[in-house]
Design a protein around this motif. Structure first.
Motif, PDB file in Angstrom:
ATOM      1  N   ARG A  77       1.347  13.074  -7.858  1.00  0.00           N
ATOM      2  CA  ARG A  77       1.146  11.988  -8.819  1.00  0.00           C
ATOM      3  C   ARG A  77       2.273  10.969  -8.764  1.00  0.00           C
ATOM      4  N   GLN A 100       0.224   6.396 -26.578  1.00  0.00           N
ATOM      5  CA  GLN A 100       1.168   6.255 -25.460  1.00  0.00           C
ATOM      6  C   GLN A 100       1.998   4.985 -25.632  1.00  0.00           C
ATOM      7  N   GLU A 141      -4.867   1.856 -18.452  1.00  0.00           N
ATOM      8  CA  GLU A 141      -4.486   1.181 -19.693  1.00  0.00           C
ATOM      9  C   GLU A 141      -3.976   2.229 -20.675  1.00  0.00           C
ATOM     10  N   GLY A 183      -2.982  17.273 -22.110  1.00  0.00           N
ATOM     11  CA  GLY A 183      -3.972  16.251 -21.809  1.00  0.00           C
ATOM     12  C   GLY A 183      -3.832  14.997 -22.654  1.00  0.00           C
ATOM     13  N   GLY A 243      -1.563  12.839 -22.183  1.00  0.00           N
ATOM     14  CA  GLY A 243      -1.010  11.776 -21.349  1.00  0.00           C
ATOM     15  C   GLY A 243       0.507  11.686 -21.379  1.00  0.00           C
ATOM     16  N   LYS A 244       1.159  12.831 -21.540  1.00  0.00           N
ATOM     17  CA  LYS A 244       2.628  12.827 -21.529  1.00  0.00           C
ATOM     18  C   LYS A 244       3.159  12.387 -20.172  1.00  0.00           C
ATOM     19  N   THR A 245       2.504  12.895 -19.109  1.00  0.00           N
ATOM     20  CA  THR A 245       2.984  12.563 -17.777  1.00  0.00           C
ATOM     21  C   THR A 245       2.954  11.054 -17.549  1.00  0.00           C
TER      22      THR A 245
END
Ligand code: ADP
Ligand code: ZN
Ligand code: ZN
Length: 708
Positions: A217, A158, A153, A180, A182-184
């Protein structure tokens, strides 16, 4: 079968074909050939060049070819064969290559051929057919379409970033998010959107080392999609295969290093540049292009979104993402993600003032790792947590020294010291590779007691092991990871918890998702504060912040994670900003300094570099080159402030017996600099011809140089 000579054929057409011709050959790279049939631009062909047969790309339509006085048809050579079975390289690809050649002052031929897979330059039509057939067979078995992975979620930030991305607009995006944050995940969601729309995605990372992680990933997320990687670690056959899949439109997502920016992608829908500030995006020899900058240009050209992501953006990108009211250009749209996923804090930064330590040790030189830091590491070892100790210098000691006569382990071929490597008892030059066994005694006076001076990772590992009995100390640097698979093995043992204290160079600071590290320490980071390169501070800040990001990646250990900085200059603004994780403040200050000094991003730079048999030869060429373009300088609008600095030796001026010098060119307006460089090229080519006799070996222009 020999083709009929097209010169005898009335219907034969004239083609402009781009072949590999370096700048220095004086050929721009587009040569005229004859073909029995018209061939569309972008077609790959084999043509004769001198006595060789080389691969070329059809560039111009027959009617448009040739600026030079047209050669008589009788004098033209014919195209030997067409490399059939491949789609023509798309117009956007040719435009990108054309732009890159012009911008970075290289010949079109060199640029175009350099960015093709090496193997494609060697195969003939028959060999290519064989390879394509093999690939077709592999592609015939469809990838099974599995149900997608369950998606996490989105965090509020994001979701916000994604909605801004979804709203589109023509501007490049700068995704500024803590490590960390959550850019990816944001990249993956955007990629999903593009894939669902039937488009291809280009995702770039700075280093090969980081591709396997992201690849895993991406593969997990997009099961059933065709994902290919492109970097210099692939075999020539793999690289050709992956590139062909991209060009044919079979590959959905290309994951690659800087060279992948040139991948032809007929359905391109999104470009991502992860860690956009990383110096690895700039090619450091040959055609010195910046893949980050070309990615932005390409996105503009192909009208697709581009996301530049970083926790510590380059000051160029930062400046571009600042609105006009804040002194920036407003060209990019910035998306901020300050918080880490799970709400974990970044580790607390502790500045360990060596001056205090000096007092505490009664004036004795502090040990390599001061007592308080050692204690903190020992505590982690006891708790079963890991520590990472950073030192950006490999080897045992940077130099060996004889205290009797003053001898030092210089390199006979370079103006540099040879580094002492204890593991194999060698003295090795990190510039030219010259290596010898360590002498038993001083080569000059015979003194048996020659001592290492200073410290590299190898020695630090030894010292930490001695100071922390019982702790398992490991090391990751370019020396221990020379062999294929060694890095993976070493990383795996860290992940498995088999290492308590990891010593490493910047190699380990980047990207790795360590779960049990709760302490990161930089033991000797001060040199960058006083380096002559104006980008040194920017790079150091990025490195330290990235290193800090290796600690506390699990929210349950984040609370007591620490980043230690062992310094003699604790009050330096760089460390003060680091302590508050205030990149914005750091950037603002740096930009002020750059503006006052007239440095990028407020000015454009180019570096004219020369290598010669002697320093005089190298500098002599540069000075003559500067004199020869005085008119051109005078013609530039005064307001642009075009300026040539004096020629100087490079920081390490002699490498492998070659002397190197450079001359900086500065200009307030990029377009003026570009025009000047293009005009100066031919003057310099002629100059260089003359200076060969006096010992000039090589010269080149580096546009937007990274290292000064
Ligand atoms: P960055 O690229 O900014 O360093 P990552 O995308 O690697 O950050 O995210 C850090 C960690 O958080 C990863 O383990 C990732 O799987 C996880 N993560 C990212 N987004 C979410 C989310 N929305 N919910 C839960 N976990 C997430
Ligand atoms: Zn001696
Ligand atoms: Zn050397």
């Amino acid at each position: 079968m020999t083709a009929p000579d097209p010169r005898l054929d009335e219907a034969a057409v004239r083609l402009g074909v781009v072949v590999e011709a370096p700048q220095h050959s004086g050929l721009w790279g587009v040569l005229d050939y004859l073909s029995a049939v018209p061939l569309p631009p972008g077609t790959l062909v084999r043509v004769p060049l001198g006595r060789r047969v080389v691969t070329g790309v059809v560039w111009t339509l027959p009617s448009a070819s040739g600026e030079a006085p047209a050669m008589a048809v009788e004098d033209l050579k014919a195209v030997i064969e067409v490399l059939e079975g491949l789609p023509a390289l798309p117009p956007a690809w040719r435009q990108l290559v054309g732009f890159a050649a012009a911008y970075y002052q290289r010949s079109l031929g060199e640029m175009a051929l350099m960015v093709l897979p090496p193997e494609l330059r060697q195969v003939d039509a028959v060999q290519l057919q064989r390879r394509l057939k093999r690939l077709d067979k592999a592609l015939a078995s469809p990838e099974e379409h599995r149900a997608g992975a369950t998606l996490p979620e989105l965090s509020a930030q994001q979701a916000q970033a994604l909605s801004a991305l979804g709203a589109g607009g023509a501007r490049p995006f700068l995704l500024w998010g803590s490590t960390g944050s959550g850019k990816t995940e944001v990249y993956l969601r955007e990629a999903q959107r593009a894939l669902d729309a039937g488009q291809q995605v280009l995702m770039m990372v700075p280093e090969i080392n980081l591709t396997p992680q992201l690849e895993a990933r991406v593969a997990e997320r997009f099961a059933g999609r065709r994902i290919v990687s492109l970097h210099s670690g692939l075999t020539p056959a793999q690289r050709l295969r992956n590139w062909v899949m991209a060009l044919q439109g079979h590959a959905d997502l290309v994951l690659g290093t800087r060279l992948s920016v040139f991948t032809p992608l007929p359905r391109l829908g999104l470009i991502v540049v992860d860690e956009e500030h990383d110096p690895s995006y700039k090619q450091q020899d040959g055609a010195r292009y910046s893949a980050r900058d070309l990615a932005v240009y390409r996105a503009h050209l192909e009208k697709v979104p581009v996301i530049l992501g970083s926790a510590t953006p380059s000051l160029e990108s930062w400046h571009n993402a600042l609105p006009g009211a804040e002194g920036g250009t407003g060209r990019y749209l910035r998306l901020d993600m300050p918080e880490r996923i799970g709400g974990g804090d970044m580790p607390r930064v502790r500045l360990l003032d060596q001056n205090h330590v000096l007092k505490a040790t009664m004036g004795q030189e502090p040990p390599p790792v001061s007592r308080p830091l050692l204690d903190a590491i020992a505590q982690r070892v006891e708790r079963g947590e890991q520590s990472l100790v950073l030192l950006n210098r490999r080897g045992y000691a940077p130099v060996l020294h004889c205290s009797d006569c003053g001898w030092k382990s210089g390199c006979p071929h370079c103006s540099a010291w040879r580094v002492f490597h204890k593991a194999d008892r060698t003295l090795r030059c990190h510039h030219c590779g010259f290596s010898e066994r360590v002498p038993r005694a001083c080569p000059d006076c015979g003194n048996q007691d020659i001592q290492p001076v200073g410290r590299g990772t190898e020695r630090l590992e030894e010292q930490l092991a001695a100071a922390l009995p019982g702790a398992r100390v490991g090391r990751i640097d370019a020396d221990v990871t020379k062999h294929k698979g060694a890095l993976e093995a070493q990383l795996a043992s860290v992940h498995a918890g088999e290492v308590d204290v990891l010593v490493g160079t910047q190699m380990v600071a980047k990207g790795h998702d360590f779960r049990r590290i709760t302490l990161v320490a930089a033991v000797n980071p001060d040199a960058a504060l006083f380096a002559s390169d104006f980008r040194a501070a920017e790079r150091q800040f990025a490195l330290l912040l990235q290193a800090a990001g290796r600690a506390g990646r699990d929210a349950d250990v984040a609370g007591h994670s620490e980043m230690w900085v062992q310094t003699w200059h604790a009050s330096h603004p760089l460390y003060q900003a680091l302590q508050r994780y205030d990149f914005a403040a750091f950037a603002t200050r740096q930009l002020q300094e750059r503006q006052m000094a007239g440095l990028p991003p407020y000015a454009s730079l180019a570096m004219l570099r020369a290598e010669g048999k002697t320093q005089e030869a190298a500098q002599g060429f540069l000075e003559a080159a500067a004199t020869a373009v005085q008119d051109l300088v005078a013609q530039a609008p005064e307001a642009a402030g075009l300026m040539l600095y004096p020629a100087v030796p490079t920081p390490v001026q002699r490498v492998a017996n070659v002397e190197r010098a450079q001359l900086m060119i500065e200009c307030g307006q990029r377009a003026v600099l570009q025009r000047f460089l293009s005009a100066a090229q031919s003057v310099w080519l002629a100059q260089a011809q003359q200076h060969r006799r006096s010992g000039l070996i090589r010269w080149a222009v580096d546009v937007d140089p990274l290292a000064i």
